[in-house]
Scaffold this active site. Structure first.
Site, short mmCIF file in Angstrom:
data_model
loop_
_atom_site.label_atom_id
_atom_site.label_comp_id
_atom_site.label_asym_id
_atom_site.label_seq_id
_atom_site.Cartn_x
_atom_site.Cartn_y
_atom_site.Cartn_z
N CYS A 54 0.85 -1.19 0.00
CA CYS A 54 0.00 0.00 0.00
C CYS A 54 0.89 1.25 0.00
CB CYS A 54 -0.91 -0.01 1.23
SG CYS A 54 -0.03 0.14 2.80
N CYS B 189 2.94 1.63 3.10
CA CYS B 189 4.05 0.67 3.14
C CYS B 189 5.21 1.17 2.29
CB CYS B 189 3.59 -0.70 2.66
SG CYS B 189 2.28 -1.43 3.65
#
Length: 77
Positions: free
Chosen positions: A10, A13
């Site tokens: 994501c 991340c």
């Protein structure tokens, strides 16, 4: 030193990975940076929310993007 970024890819991340790379460079430490996307490994650390940051097997933060300053504190210990 082994630094693991736990997450599925994501945006948070990916941002965490950028912050880790910047902190390692600024601190001048030698570290292996690994992106971990395998749910079994992530759950093995007891992490339920990502992104998470693991340094030498120790979970430092989960569920938020750490600051460069925080990461530098953790990697200099």
């Amino acid at each position: 030193m082994k630094i693991e970024i736990l997450g599925t890819g994501c945006s948070k991340c990916n941002k965490t990975k950028e912050m880790v790379e910047k902190a390692v460079k600024e601190a001048g430490v030698d570290a292996e940076i690994v992106k971990v996307e395998d749910f079994d490994i992530i759950l093995g650390y007891g992490v339920m929310v990502t992104p998470a940051l693991v340094i030498d097997g120790d979970v430092k933060v989960a569920g938020k993007v750490p600051s460069v300053d925080d990461i530098k504190k953790w990697i200099k210990k």
